[in-house]
Design a protein around this motif. Sequence first.
Motif, PDB file in Angstrom:
ATOM      1  N   UNK A 112       0.860  -1.185   0.000  1.00 37.57           N
ATOM      2  CA  UNK A 112       0.000   0.000   0.000  1.00 37.57           C
ATOM      3  C   UNK A 112       0.892   1.229   0.000  1.00 37.57           C
ATOM      4  N   UNK A 113       0.576   2.178  -0.849  1.00 37.45           N
ATOM      5  CA  UNK A 113       1.319   3.439  -0.931  1.00 37.45           C
ATOM      6  C   UNK A 113       0.297   4.514  -1.270  1.00 37.45           C
ATOM      7  N   UNK A 114      -0.054   5.349  -0.292  1.00 35.88           N
ATOM      8  CA  UNK A 114      -1.083   6.367  -0.520  1.00 35.88           C
ATOM      9  C   UNK A 114      -0.775   7.608   0.296  1.00 35.88           C
ATOM     10  N   UNK A 115      -1.258   8.763  -0.154  1.00 34.77           N
ATOM     11  CA  UNK A 115      -1.092   9.984   0.641  1.00 34.77           C
ATOM     12  C   UNK A 115      -2.076  10.025   1.806  1.00 34.77           C
ATOM     13  N   UNK A 116      -1.674  10.686   2.840  1.00 37.61           N
ATOM     14  CA  UNK A 116      -2.564  11.054   3.943  1.00 37.61           C
ATOM     15  C   UNK A 116      -2.747  12.559   3.843  1.00 37.61           C
ATOM     16  N   UNK A 117      -3.920  12.990   3.462  1.00 36.48           N
ATOM     17  CA  UNK A 117      -4.178  14.407   3.232  1.00 36.48           C
ATOM     18  C   UNK A 117      -5.075  14.942   4.349  1.00 36.48           C
ATOM     19  N   UNK A 118      -4.585  15.950   5.033  1.00 43.32           N
ATOM     20  CA  UNK A 118      -5.367  16.619   6.076  1.00 43.32           C
ATOM     21  C   UNK A 118      -5.692  18.023   5.570  1.00 43.32           C
ATOM     22  N   UNK A 119      -6.958  18.324   5.485  1.00 40.63           N
ATOM     23  CA  UNK A 119      -7.425  19.626   5.001  1.00 40.63           C
ATOM     24  C   UNK A 119      -8.610  20.027   5.862  1.00 40.63           C
ATOM     25  N   UNK A 120      -8.321  20.760   6.932  1.00 39.22           N
ATOM     26  CA  UNK A 120      -9.336  21.108   7.925  1.00 39.22           C
ATOM     27  C   UNK A 120      -9.687  22.589   7.797  1.00 39.22           C
ATOM     28  N   UNK A 121     -10.904  22.877   7.381  1.00 40.71           N
ATOM     29  CA  UNK A 121     -11.349  24.248   7.170  1.00 40.71           C
ATOM     30  C   UNK A 121     -12.063  24.770   8.410  1.00 40.71           C
ATOM     31  N   UNK A 122     -12.119  26.091   8.571  1.00 43.81           N
ATOM     32  CA  UNK A 122     -12.820  26.653   9.727  1.00 43.81           C
ATOM     33  C   UNK A 122     -14.323  26.413   9.620  1.00 43.81           C
ATOM     34  N   UNK A 123     -14.988  26.385  10.783  1.00 42.92           N
ATOM     35  CA  UNK A 123     -14.452  26.630  12.131  1.00 42.92           C
ATOM     36  C   UNK A 123     -13.731  25.387  12.674  1.00 42.92           C
ATOM     37  N   UNK A 124     -12.665  25.647  13.431  1.00 43.42           N
ATOM     38  CA  UNK A 124     -11.832  24.579  13.955  1.00 43.42           C
ATOM     39  C   UNK A 124     -11.817  24.627  15.482  1.00 43.42           C
ATOM     40  N   UNK A 125     -11.554  23.492  16.132  1.00 44.52           N
ATOM     41  CA  UNK A 125     -11.446  23.490  17.589  1.00 44.52           C
ATOM     42  C   UNK A 125     -10.194  24.235  18.057  1.00 44.52           C
ATOM     43  N   UNK A 126     -10.146  24.544  19.345  1.00 41.19           N
ATOM     44  CA  UNK A 126      -9.030  25.305  19.905  1.00 41.19           C
ATOM     45  C   UNK A 126      -7.689  24.613  19.697  1.00 41.19           C
ATOM     46  N   UNK A 127      -7.693  23.279  19.601  1.00 42.25           N
ATOM     47  CA  UNK A 127      -6.434  22.557  19.432  1.00 42.25           C
ATOM     48  C   UNK A 127      -5.731  22.986  18.154  1.00 42.25           C
ATOM     49  N   UNK A 128      -6.480  23.413  17.141  1.00 41.78           N
ATOM     50  CA  UNK A 128      -5.855  23.835  15.888  1.00 41.78           C
ATOM     51  C   UNK A 128      -5.023  25.096  16.104  1.00 41.78           C
ATOM     52  N   UNK A 129      -5.538  26.037  16.886  1.00 38.91           N
ATOM     53  CA  UNK A 129      -4.775  27.239  17.182  1.00 38.91           C
ATOM     54  C   UNK A 129      -3.527  26.938  17.985  1.00 38.91           C
ATOM     55  N   UNK A 130      -3.650  26.049  18.959  1.00 37.64           N
ATOM     56  CA  UNK A 130      -2.484  25.661  19.754  1.00 37.64           C
ATOM     57  C   UNK A 130      -1.437  24.966  18.885  1.00 37.64           C
ATOM     58  N   UNK A 131      -1.897  24.137  17.967  1.00 38.06           N
ATOM     59  CA  UNK A 131      -1.009  23.425  17.035  1.00 38.06           C
ATOM     60  C   UNK A 131      -0.285  24.419  16.129  1.00 38.06           C
ATOM     61  N   UNK A 132      -1.029  25.367  15.558  1.00 39.61           N
ATOM     62  CA  UNK A 132      -0.424  26.376  14.691  1.00 39.61           C
ATOM     63  C   UNK A 132       0.595  27.214  15.457  1.00 39.61           C
ATOM     64  N   UNK A 133       0.244  27.611  16.668  1.00 38.99           N
ATOM     65  CA  UNK A 133       1.156  28.437  17.472  1.00 38.99           C
ATOM     66  C   UNK A 133       2.448  27.675  17.782  1.00 38.99           C
ATOM     67  N   UNK A 134       2.331  26.415  18.175  1.00 41.28           N
ATOM     68  CA  UNK A 134       3.511  25.636  18.535  1.00 41.28           C
ATOM     69  C   UNK A 134       4.434  25.445  17.336  1.00 41.28           C
ATOM     70  N   UNK A 135       3.872  25.126  16.185  1.00 44.59           N
ATOM     71  CA  UNK A 135       4.701  24.876  15.005  1.00 44.59           C
ATOM     72  C   UNK A 135       5.306  26.174  14.477  1.00 44.59           C
ATOM     73  N   UNK A 136       4.520  27.244  14.400  1.00 47.14           N
ATOM     74  CA  UNK A 136       5.050  28.499  13.881  1.00 47.14           C
ATOM     75  C   UNK A 136       6.099  29.100  14.821  1.00 47.14           C
ATOM     76  N   UNK A 137       5.937  28.877  16.121  1.00 42.31           N
ATOM     77  CA  UNK A 137       6.958  29.327  17.074  1.00 42.31           C
ATOM     78  C   UNK A 137       8.276  28.607  16.812  1.00 42.31           C
ATOM     79  N   UNK A 138       8.185  27.316  16.560  1.00 45.16           N
ATOM     80  CA  UNK A 138       9.406  26.543  16.294  1.00 45.16           C
ATOM     81  C   UNK A 138      10.025  26.951  14.949  1.00 45.16           C
ATOM     82  N   UNK A 139       9.184  27.167  13.945  1.00 40.83           N
ATOM     83  CA  UNK A 139       9.694  27.623  12.653  1.00 40.83           C
ATOM     84  C   UNK A 139      10.396  28.973  12.810  1.00 40.83           C
ATOM     85  N   UNK A 140       9.782  29.882  13.562  1.00 42.50           N
ATOM     86  CA  UNK A 140      10.402  31.191  13.759  1.00 42.50           C
ATOM     87  C   UNK A 140      11.797  31.042  14.352  1.00 42.50           C
TER      88      UNK A 140
END
Length: 293
Positions: free
Chosen positions: A214-242
């Motif tokens: 088996x060889x397939x993509x896992x595509x995550x495409x979550x549109x708003x409105x989103x739960x609070x965990x999405x904001x925490x996830x974005x903040x954590x990753x963007x902080x690390x990228x910065x």
Amino acid sequence: MSQQHHHSAHEHHHHADDSHGPDEGLSQILDLDAEILEASLSAVHADIAALIDGPVRRILDLGAGTGTGTFGLLHHFADAHAVAVDGSSDMLEHLRRQAEGLGLADRTTTVHADLDEGVPELDLVDLAWASGSLHHLADPDRTLAQVAAAIRPGGLLAVVELTGHPRFLADDAPGAAAEAKAHELLAVDRTVDMPAMGSDWGARLARAGLVVELDRPIVVDLAPPLPDVAGAYAFAILTRIRGAVVERLGADLDDLDDLDRLLDGGPSDVRHRSDLHVRTQRQLLIARRPASR
């Protein structure tokens, strides 16, 4: 596994070096990532169950990090025991605490090991799991050959590999240009720090003597409105990228200011926005050790 450069924003767990102490930011990202991908990972577990030949009683998690992969598999395969291997003793301690809290301590064994120095000698396993770990390896082909030898004939190796970092802002959203610039800089780092990222993993698995089923993509495409965990996830990753790109991004103060506004607690902060759109993609490969191997 061996210490990799700090530029990777969300690259997985096992590469942490004990001499640097615990990395709470990375631990948080790994746990949040599992929440965001919960439905996708449940589908992966179902794919494994559909392909496995015989019961799953022994699982090997390579680069286990905080244990999200280990625990997901243990919940899905109720008769299994998992061996979680990681190069960071801090991550393994976190994993053991999590296992206690989930009532899975008696079904989990931890092994501290650098996979670049060799896969630990263990009893043969029914299922090996490597999520976001293979691209960190100095010599993936050598390690994969050792992993193949650790799987029972007819058993499976499931690989989930990153194809890029998560994105959070639509192209025309405030701050999107700064996010895109940071990702461009990160992609340049990746070619130096993690040249195996984006490999033809199917070809590498075949060279290790495994048969990709088996060889397939896992595509995550979550549109708003989103739960609070999405904001925490974005903040954590963007902080690390910065932290990874700030010195080079600082050459363009407008980009740096725009990126900082995504993290400063104000109205543009990703934790407070209603327009977040989580997009990320992984690649899933499930390969079998031939019964005649």
